[in-house]
Write an enzyme that holds these catalytic residues in place. Sequence first.
Site, mmCIF file in Angstrom:
data_model
loop_
_atom_site.group_PDB
_atom_site.id
_atom_site.type_symbol
_atom_site.label_atom_id
_atom_site.label_comp_id
_atom_site.label_asym_id
_atom_site.label_seq_id
_atom_site.Cartn_x
_atom_site.Cartn_y
_atom_site.Cartn_z
ATOM 1 N N ASP A 1 -6.999 -1.712 -7.130
ATOM 2 C CA ASP A 1 -7.272 -2.348 -5.917
ATOM 3 C C ASP A 1 -7.714 -3.752 -6.407
ATOM 4 O O ASP A 1 -8.092 -3.971 -7.372
ATOM 5 C CB ASP A 1 -8.678 -1.482 -5.491
ATOM 6 N N ARG B 1 0.669 -1.179 0.004
ATOM 7 C CA ARG B 1 -0.081 0.171 0.196
ATOM 8 C C ARG B 1 1.021 1.286 -0.091
ATOM 9 O O ARG B 1 0.350 2.323 0.461
ATOM 10 C CB ARG B 1 -0.727 0.033 1.261
ATOM 11 N N ARG C 1 -3.033 7.110 1.232
ATOM 12 C CA ARG C 1 -3.527 8.307 1.945
ATOM 13 C C ARG C 1 -2.484 8.893 2.805
ATOM 14 O O ARG C 1 -2.648 10.188 3.473
ATOM 15 C CB ARG C 1 -4.621 8.107 2.687
ATOM 16 N N ARG D 1 -6.325 12.731 -5.163
ATOM 17 C CA ARG D 1 -7.463 12.036 -4.375
ATOM 18 C C ARG D 1 -8.698 13.176 -4.111
ATOM 19 O O ARG D 1 -9.993 12.621 -4.321
ATOM 20 C CB ARG D 1 -7.231 11.052 -3.481
ATOM 21 N N TYR E 1 -15.359 -10.593 -0.007
ATOM 22 C CA TYR E 1 -16.342 -9.240 -0.210
ATOM 23 C C TYR E 1 -17.389 -9.719 -0.992
ATOM 24 O O TYR E 1 -18.522 -9.091 -1.029
ATOM 25 C CB TYR E 1 -15.117 -8.210 -1.020
#
Length: 335
Positions: A74, A25, A29, A38, A147
């Site tokens: 992703d 990752r 952020r 973003r 998911y």
Amino acid sequence: MAFNDLLLRTLNGEKTERPPIWLMRQAGRYMKEYRDVRSKVSFLELCKTPELACEVVLQPIDAFGLDCAILFSDILVPIEPMGVNLDFKPAPYISNPVRTLEDADRMRLVNPKTELKFVMDAIKLMISKLNVPLIGFSGAPFTLACYMIEGEGSKSFLEVKKLMHNNTKAYTVLMEKLTDNTISYLQAQVDSGCPVVQMFDTWAGLVSTYEYEEFIFPYVQRVAESVKGAHFIYFAKDSSSFYPLIKNLNCAALGVDWKTSLKQADAALEHKFVLQGNMDPALLFADKATITKYANIILEEGKSLKGHIFNLGHGIMPQTPVENVKHLVDIVKGV
Ligand code: CP3
């Protein structure tokens, strides 16, 4: 600047001057540069716009001098064209989860070269701008199924376990399709130029060893054996109890989470793999002396392995202080 092939030499089993370092990752952020991009687009738009995805891939490479880049996307992006209504809030949310055989039957096989062309375009653009290897990636079939069945993240993924045992046919239909799609998606990434691919199995550790053997591992093995022309890294969180099975996996390298030491993992895996890891991402919130201490422990253990790729034991957290990331990279690089 000359191409930095440290990761590729390590995966080829060559002895290298030091381990390569990258961070799961690593584009995200915790970096202001990422948040600026973003703030203008949604996460899915960012993933689907090659120029922007390329921009954020380069950010941590430029800021910290990491030895490899990872595709910006992703794990759930490639399930959208299967027929999944996907949203990020920022955590993933699926409004039409798979709960029946009919739901599983409705899921489509995807042609990645046409339906995920934006990923292949992004890869080609990234490779043209990078002087380090680009790692492609996918989710593992089980983690994607988690998911798709649950519809969102969960602590127990109870719906997944219910489907696995109470409607094994539906679970199997879904897993077979996910396996076929994962193979063609990863192969398309390799054909677009990725010399390495990593498959993330974040939720595999939620099941027993018996269930891992029957319901998860065969699909992992099929993907690992089918993707040709690149080094394959498998990362399954909380998976040390599965090592007696995983040691039979047909792949170059395994990611290790921070709970198992590299030495313990290497012994259980009978010294068969290059290992990647495994600092606790929470240690990046400690002071620099503590980060140095644990990085050195991991570097030292890494020396006895078949090969070592320095990484965290899981993804870097959004609140991570940027200066500590720089400090860690400098320690590993010996600067
Ligand atoms: O490593 C990289 O820099 C490449 C990009 C990458 C992302 N997700 C970007 C992302 C990779 C490799 C992933 C993998 C991924 N995604 C996994 C497997 C690895 C792991 O961490 O276990 C999983 C389980 C997901 C699913 C997912 N996507 C979750 C749970 C979330 C929300 C997480 C959170 O912290 O809020 C996402 C969203 C996501 N994926 C973001 C990023 C940068 C945040 C989106 C945003 O900018 O709002």
